[in-house]
Design a protein around this motif. Structure first.
Motif, PDB file in Angstrom:
ATOM      1  N   UNK A  15       2.027 -54.062-117.448  1.00 26.87           N
ATOM      2  CA  UNK A  15       2.969 -54.708-118.357  1.00 26.87           C
ATOM      3  C   UNK A  15       4.260 -55.019-117.611  1.00 26.87           C
ATOM      4  N   UNK A  16       4.733 -54.048-116.817  1.00 26.40           N
ATOM      5  CA  UNK A  16       5.981 -54.240-116.071  1.00 26.40           C
ATOM      6  C   UNK A  16       5.839 -55.389-115.064  1.00 26.40           C
ATOM      7  N   UNK A  17       4.700 -55.454-114.368  1.00 26.51           N
ATOM      8  CA  UNK A  17       4.467 -56.552-113.417  1.00 26.51           C
ATOM      9  C   UNK A  17       4.475 -57.896-114.135  1.00 26.51           C
ATOM     10  N   UNK A  23       9.224 -63.417-116.551  1.00 26.01           N
ATOM     11  CA  UNK A  23      10.676 -63.618-116.700  1.00 26.01           C
ATOM     12  C   UNK A  23      11.230 -64.405-115.517  1.00 26.01           C
ATOM     13  N   UNK A  24      10.741 -64.077-114.323  1.00 29.01           N
ATOM     14  CA  UNK A  24      11.226 -64.776-113.127  1.00 29.01           C
ATOM     15  C   UNK A  24      10.797 -66.251-113.164  1.00 29.01           C
ATOM     16  N   UNK A  32       5.753 -70.319-119.790  1.00 26.73           N
ATOM     17  CA  UNK A  32       4.516 -69.540-119.882  1.00 26.73           C
ATOM     18  C   UNK A  32       4.364 -69.082-121.335  1.00 26.73           C
ATOM     19  N   UNK A  33       3.325 -68.327-121.604  1.00 32.65           N
ATOM     20  CA  UNK A  33       3.143 -67.851-122.984  1.00 32.65           C
ATOM     21  C   UNK A  33       4.124 -66.733-123.337  1.00 32.65           C
ATOM     22  N   UNK A 128       6.201 -67.082-101.878  1.00 35.27           N
ATOM     23  CA  UNK A 128       7.589 -66.936-101.413  1.00 35.27           C
ATOM     24  C   UNK A 128       8.166 -65.601-101.862  1.00 35.27           C
ATOM     25  N   UNK A 129       7.990 -65.286-103.136  1.00 34.83           N
ATOM     26  CA  UNK A 129       8.574 -64.034-103.657  1.00 34.83           C
ATOM     27  C   UNK A 129       7.996 -62.814-102.957  1.00 34.83           C
TER      28      UNK A 129
END
Ligand code: TMP
Length: 201
Positions: A15-17, A23-24, A32-33, A128-129
């Protein structure tokens, strides 16, 4: 589905990932959904009619690409490729040619072009991230769907379960291959990805 196990705290970690990546992406103007985090284990999302294709982005040869083509594991592809897989468990989720997709009218040619293009954009961004924190994105699976306005949005999840991530220096896997091939305890490898990305878990 071929191997089963349970891990304490796995849901919260995934969930955190997913929240972090969604969000990013929103900050980059990519819809996104995802709407909002509701709790450490829940998020509110737009309801989607899921496209029956799994879109796979690949930069480095691994997994089924090596089996299908004979390319050696780890070979850098000249440029990233995108492959569509049919979401049909009874058929074993086979790779499809665009001709099959249009034959079965799974999506229109225009929508297919959009899916490939969005997969490339998202794959390049994630590359990239992850590079910024010394990981190599090898490949990644994405799922999309249409919202009530018929816009195509990224859905499902984004986590180390749906991508291959290798440490840029050691080459160590930090993804589901750790579980698939019993390489090491899984959760610490995922936690290391979270730590480097500064994801709160
Ligand atoms: P593959 O090499 O097994 O085809 O996998 C390519 C990528 O897609 C890899 O990052 C893992 C991901 N994937 C999923 O997330 N779900 C799936 O069901 C499959 C087959 C692959």
């Amino acid at each position: 589905g071929e191997k089963y196990a349970e891990f304490d705290g796995k849901g919260m970690l995934y969930h955190a990932f997913s929240c972090f990546f969604f969000e990013r992406l929103h900050k980059q103007g990519i819809a996104t959904h995802f709407i909002e985090r509701c709790s450490p284990i829940a998020m509110r999302v737009h309801k989607l009619r899921i496209v029956p294709l799994e879109m796979v982005y690949r930069r480095i040869a691994a997994g089924s690409l090596c089996k299908r083509t004979g390319l050696p594991k780890g070979e850098q592809l000249r440029e990233p490729i995108v492959e569509p897989y049919y979401k049909r468990d009874v058929l074993g989720d086979p790779i499809l040619a665009p001709a099959h997709i249009f034959l079965m009218e799974l999506v229109s040619p225009t929508a297919y072009k959009q899916l490939v293009q969005q997969t490339r954009v998202l794959g390049d961004l994630l590359t990239t991230w992850l590079r910024e924190v010394d990981f190599e994105l090898v490949d990644m699976k994405l799922e999309f769907g249409w919202d009530v306005h018929s816009s195509l949005l990224l859905g499902d999840e984004i986590s180390p379960d749906t991508m291959r991530i290798w440490d840029r220096h050691t080459g160590e896997s930090h993804d589901k291959d750790v579980f698939r091939h019993d390489l090491a305890p899984l959760i610490p490898r995922y936690q290391e990805v979270a730590r480097r990305l500064q994801i709160d878990v």
